[in-house]
Design a protein around this motif. Sequence first.
Motif, PDB file in Angstrom:
ATOM      1  N   LYS A 208       0.822  -1.214   0.000  1.00  0.00           N
ATOM      2  CA  LYS A 208       0.000   0.000   0.000  1.00  0.00           C
ATOM      3  C   LYS A 208       0.851   1.257   0.000  1.00  0.00           C
ATOM      4  O   LYS A 208       0.544   2.232  -0.691  1.00  0.00           O
ATOM      5  CB  LYS A 208      -0.923  -0.012   1.218  1.00  0.00           C
ATOM      6  N   ALA A 209       1.945   1.243   0.752  1.00  0.00           N
ATOM      7  CA  ALA A 209       2.808   2.424   0.829  1.00  0.00           C
ATOM      8  C   ALA A 209       3.412   2.763  -0.536  1.00  0.00           C
ATOM      9  O   ALA A 209       3.448   3.937  -0.941  1.00  0.00           O
ATOM     10  CB  ALA A 209       3.913   2.192   1.858  1.00  0.00           C
ATOM     11  N   LEU A 210       3.869   1.752  -1.256  1.00  0.00           N
ATOM     12  CA  LEU A 210       4.485   1.999  -2.562  1.00  0.00           C
ATOM     13  C   LEU A 210       3.450   2.391  -3.612  1.00  0.00           C
ATOM     14  O   LEU A 210       3.724   3.245  -4.471  1.00  0.00           O
ATOM     15  CB  LEU A 210       5.256   0.759  -3.011  1.00  0.00           C
ATOM     16  N   LEU A 211       2.264   1.777  -3.549  1.00  0.00           N
ATOM     17  CA  LEU A 211       1.214   2.167  -4.494  1.00  0.00           C
ATOM     18  C   LEU A 211       0.708   3.578  -4.207  1.00  0.00           C
ATOM     19  O   LEU A 211       0.337   4.310  -5.132  1.00  0.00           O
ATOM     20  CB  LEU A 211       0.070   1.157  -4.445  1.00  0.00           C
ATOM     21  N   GLU A 212       0.683   3.958  -2.938  1.00  0.00           N
ATOM     22  CA  GLU A 212       0.346   5.344  -2.592  1.00  0.00           C
ATOM     23  C   GLU A 212       1.352   6.319  -3.195  1.00  0.00           C
ATOM     24  O   GLU A 212       0.997   7.385  -3.693  1.00  0.00           O
ATOM     25  CB  GLU A 212       0.321   5.515  -1.073  1.00  0.00           C
ATOM     26  N   GLU A 213       2.618   5.940  -3.142  1.00  0.00           N
ATOM     27  CA  GLU A 213       3.665   6.779  -3.736  1.00  0.00           C
ATOM     28  C   GLU A 213       3.458   6.936  -5.236  1.00  0.00           C
ATOM     29  O   GLU A 213       3.561   8.045  -5.778  1.00  0.00           O
ATOM     30  CB  GLU A 213       5.039   6.164  -3.458  1.00  0.00           C
ATOM     31  N   ALA A 214       3.155   5.821  -5.911  1.00  0.00           N
ATOM     32  CA  ALA A 214       2.931   5.874  -7.359  1.00  0.00           C
ATOM     33  C   ALA A 214       1.734   6.762  -7.694  1.00  0.00           C
ATOM     34  O   ALA A 214       1.774   7.565  -8.633  1.00  0.00           O
ATOM     35  CB  ALA A 214       2.726   4.465  -7.909  1.00  0.00           C
ATOM     36  N   GLU A 215       0.657   6.631  -6.907  1.00  0.00           N
ATOM     37  CA  GLU A 215      -0.537   7.441  -7.154  1.00  0.00           C
ATOM     38  C   GLU A 215      -0.261   8.920  -6.889  1.00  0.00           C
ATOM     39  O   GLU A 215      -0.727   9.793  -7.631  1.00  0.00           O
ATOM     40  CB  GLU A 215      -1.676   6.945  -6.264  1.00  0.00           C
ATOM     41  N   ASN A 216       0.514   9.208  -5.851  1.00  0.00           N
ATOM     42  CA  ASN A 216       0.853  10.588  -5.534  1.00  0.00           C
ATOM     43  C   ASN A 216       1.690  11.222  -6.647  1.00  0.00           C
ATOM     44  O   ASN A 216       1.458  12.372  -7.049  1.00  0.00           O
ATOM     45  CB  ASN A 216       1.611  10.638  -4.204  1.00  0.00           C
ATOM     46  N   GLU A 217       2.625  10.467  -7.177  1.00  0.00           N
ATOM     47  CA  GLU A 217       3.451  10.974  -8.284  1.00  0.00           C
ATOM     48  C   GLU A 217       2.589  11.179  -9.541  1.00  0.00           C
ATOM     49  O   GLU A 217       2.808  12.127 -10.297  1.00  0.00           O
ATOM     50  CB  GLU A 217       4.582   9.995  -8.583  1.00  0.00           C
ATOM     51  N   ARG A 218       1.626  10.310  -9.738  1.00  0.00           N
ATOM     52  CA  ARG A 218       0.738  10.474 -10.894  1.00  0.00           C
ATOM     53  C   ARG A 218      -0.103  11.735 -10.759  1.00  0.00           C
ATOM     54  O   ARG A 218      -0.361  12.438 -11.748  1.00  0.00           O
ATOM     55  CB  ARG A 218      -0.163   9.243 -11.045  1.00  0.00           C
ATOM     56  N   MET A 219      -0.528  12.052  -9.547  1.00  0.00           N
ATOM     57  CA  MET A 219      -1.283  13.283  -9.328  1.00  0.00           C
ATOM     58  C   MET A 219      -0.411  14.507  -9.570  1.00  0.00           C
ATOM     59  O   MET A 219      -0.898  15.551 -10.015  1.00  0.00           O
ATOM     60  CB  MET A 219      -1.865  13.292  -7.914  1.00  0.00           C
ATOM     61  N   HIS A 220       0.884  14.388  -9.282  1.00  0.00           N
ATOM     62  CA  HIS A 220       1.805  15.475  -9.647  1.00  0.00           C
ATOM     63  C   HIS A 220       1.758  15.708 -11.155  1.00  0.00           C
ATOM     64  O   HIS A 220       1.709  16.856 -11.625  1.00  0.00           O
ATOM     65  CB  HIS A 220       3.242  15.126  -9.239  1.00  0.00           C
ATOM     66  N   LEU A 221       1.777  14.610 -11.895  1.00  0.00           N
ATOM     67  CA  LEU A 221       1.747  14.721 -13.353  1.00  0.00           C
ATOM     68  C   LEU A 221       0.437  15.321 -13.839  1.00  0.00           C
ATOM     69  O   LEU A 221       0.435  16.191 -14.724  1.00  0.00           O
ATOM     70  CB  LEU A 221       1.957  13.337 -13.976  1.00  0.00           C
ATOM     71  N   MET A 222      -0.693  14.868 -13.281  1.00  0.00           N
ATOM     72  CA  MET A 222      -1.985  15.414 -13.694  1.00  0.00           C
ATOM     73  C   MET A 222      -2.069  16.915 -13.424  1.00  0.00           C
ATOM     74  O   MET A 222      -2.696  17.664 -14.189  1.00  0.00           O
ATOM     75  CB  MET A 222      -3.116  14.695 -12.947  1.00  0.00           C
ATOM     76  N   THR A 223      -1.409  17.358 -12.365  1.00  0.00           N
ATOM     77  CA  THR A 223      -1.374  18.792 -12.055  1.00  0.00           C
ATOM     78  C   THR A 223      -0.500  19.540 -13.044  1.00  0.00           C
ATOM     79  O   THR A 223      -0.885  20.610 -13.548  1.00  0.00           O
ATOM     80  CB  THR A 223      -0.850  19.011 -10.625  1.00  0.00           C
ATOM     81  N   MET A 224       0.656  18.990 -13.351  1.00  0.00           N
ATOM     82  CA  MET A 224       1.582  19.675 -14.261  1.00  0.00           C
ATOM     83  C   MET A 224       1.015  19.756 -15.679  1.00  0.00           C
ATOM     84  O   MET A 224       1.267  20.726 -16.397  1.00  0.00           O
ATOM     85  CB  MET A 224       2.938  18.962 -14.279  1.00  0.00           C
ATOM     86  N   VAL A 225       0.244  18.752 -16.072  1.00  0.00           N
ATOM     87  CA  VAL A 225      -0.356  18.779 -17.412  1.00  0.00           C
ATOM     88  C   VAL A 225      -1.354  19.929 -17.530  1.00  0.00           C
ATOM     89  O   VAL A 225      -1.561  20.489 -18.609  1.00  0.00           O
ATOM     90  CB  VAL A 225      -1.031  17.422 -17.720  1.00  0.00           C
ATOM     91  N   GLU A 226      -1.992  20.302 -16.414  1.00  0.00           N
ATOM     92  CA  GLU A 226      -2.905  21.446 -16.424  1.00  0.00           C
ATOM     93  C   GLU A 226      -2.155  22.751 -16.657  1.00  0.00           C
ATOM     94  O   GLU A 226      -2.728  23.729 -17.140  1.00  0.00           O
ATOM     95  CB  GLU A 226      -3.662  21.521 -15.094  1.00  0.00           C
ATOM     96  N   LEU A 227      -0.871  22.769 -16.322  1.00  0.00           N
ATOM     97  CA  LEU A 227      -0.070  23.988 -16.425  1.00  0.00           C
ATOM     98  C   LEU A 227       0.767  24.029 -17.689  1.00  0.00           C
ATOM     99  O   LEU A 227       0.986  25.095 -18.266  1.00  0.00           O
ATOM    100  CB  LEU A 227       0.860  24.102 -15.204  1.00  0.00           C
ATOM    101  N   VAL A 228       1.237  22.874 -18.120  1.00  0.00           N
ATOM    102  CA  VAL A 228       2.134  22.799 -19.280  1.00  0.00           C
ATOM    103  C   VAL A 228       1.594  21.750 -20.240  1.00  0.00           C
ATOM    104  O   VAL A 228       1.502  20.573 -19.886  1.00  0.00           O
ATOM    105  CB  VAL A 228       3.572  22.425 -18.854  1.00  0.00           C
ATOM    106  N   GLN A 229       1.251  22.170 -21.434  1.00  0.00           N
ATOM    107  CA  GLN A 229       0.786  21.233 -22.450  1.00  0.00           C
ATOM    108  C   GLN A 229       1.993  20.668 -23.216  1.00  0.00           C
ATOM    109  O   GLN A 229       2.723  21.414 -23.865  1.00  0.00           O
ATOM    110  CB  GLN A 229      -0.167  21.931 -23.425  1.00  0.00           C
ATOM    111  N   PRO A 230       2.236  19.355 -23.122  1.00  0.00           N
ATOM    112  CA  PRO A 230       3.410  18.774 -23.783  1.00  0.00           C
ATOM    113  C   PRO A 230       3.289  18.820 -25.304  1.00  0.00           C
ATOM    114  O   PRO A 230       2.209  18.655 -25.860  1.00  0.00           O
ATOM    115  CB  PRO A 230       3.412  17.329 -23.276  1.00  0.00           C
TER     116      PRO A 230
END
Length: 349
Positions: A208-230
């Motif tokens: 659970k701890a490692l999957l939480e980390e993966a999900e948290n990093e993915r939310m970082h990406l979802m946030t950055m995509v709102e700011l920067v369009q690749p």
Amino acid sequence: MKIMMMMRVARSLINGGSSSTSSSIRNFNRHISMSVIPARSLVTGSSFNPVDDFFLAKRIVTMMKMSTVSSSSSPAKTTSLTEEKNKLKEKKDQSNAMVSSYWGVPRQRIIREDGTEWPWNCFMPWETYAADLSIDLSKHHVPKTFADKVAYRTVKLLRIPTDLFFKRRYGCRAMMLETVAAVPGMVGGVLLHLRSLRKFEQSGGWIKALLEEAENERMHLMTMVELVQPKWYERLLVLAVQGVFFNAYFVLYVLSPKLAHRVVGYLEEEAIHSYTEYLKDLNEGRIENVSAPAIAIDYWRLPKDATLKDVITVIRADEAHHRDVNHFASDIHFQGKELKESPAPVGYH
């Protein structure tokens, strides 16, 4: 004369309306017998032929009846079309209802404190949190063993092409970083999950701890995509990097989990450095401090007037927590123990 008499009959039918259809037809028959037939004999000079004129009159009467029936039934047709449309609409609504409640599992309606409905499907209110900004950002694991030095040098080498490609475009850099940072937690969590199934044993909460980390990093990406369009070539680069890194990290974790976690620990240290430089450019005005995306405000429980600076600050704090978790996991392995022997830092943000 014959045409005039036909027009007179038609006019009488029209004026008579649908309620006097029978009387109009009788008048028409009378007009035919008294006027149409004699007129034909007078105009053409032909002899009187009752059979032909009878069939002519019958044909006209039939046409008039059809016209009357069609005009009287048009409201019924309109009503039937409206009913059909309503039925189709009801079927469509029922179909949508069936999809939304497939097998009796409807989406839970969640209301926020301000009375508005929760807008996100990718995370729920109980998964949100306020980031711990008091964490020490300057901590560094000094490489001591050979494996530590290999991990440290590997990460430093990986940073060279990143610096050359992105330079000080920290928005794009962060987006690319998060596509890589979300991989290790998922790989580690999946392999520990499979190990738990094979050996019929608990994981100590590390799955659970490692999957939480993966999900948290993915939310970082979802946030950055709102700011920067690749751009298209950045998307292509993501595909290549993710394909290589996923497989390389998978093999590394199977062979040496302690080395794999140490590599991630040093990657997170580099992420802290990158986000610190991002904040430096924001403070100096090189990057516009725009409003925070709505997804970031809800996920990190930020104030409504939060800005990009607030978002980068909480993301950097998350990376510091991931740094500690992975160095801790690596230390457990270096001590000759398994992760399940030490309680996992579940919910450590």
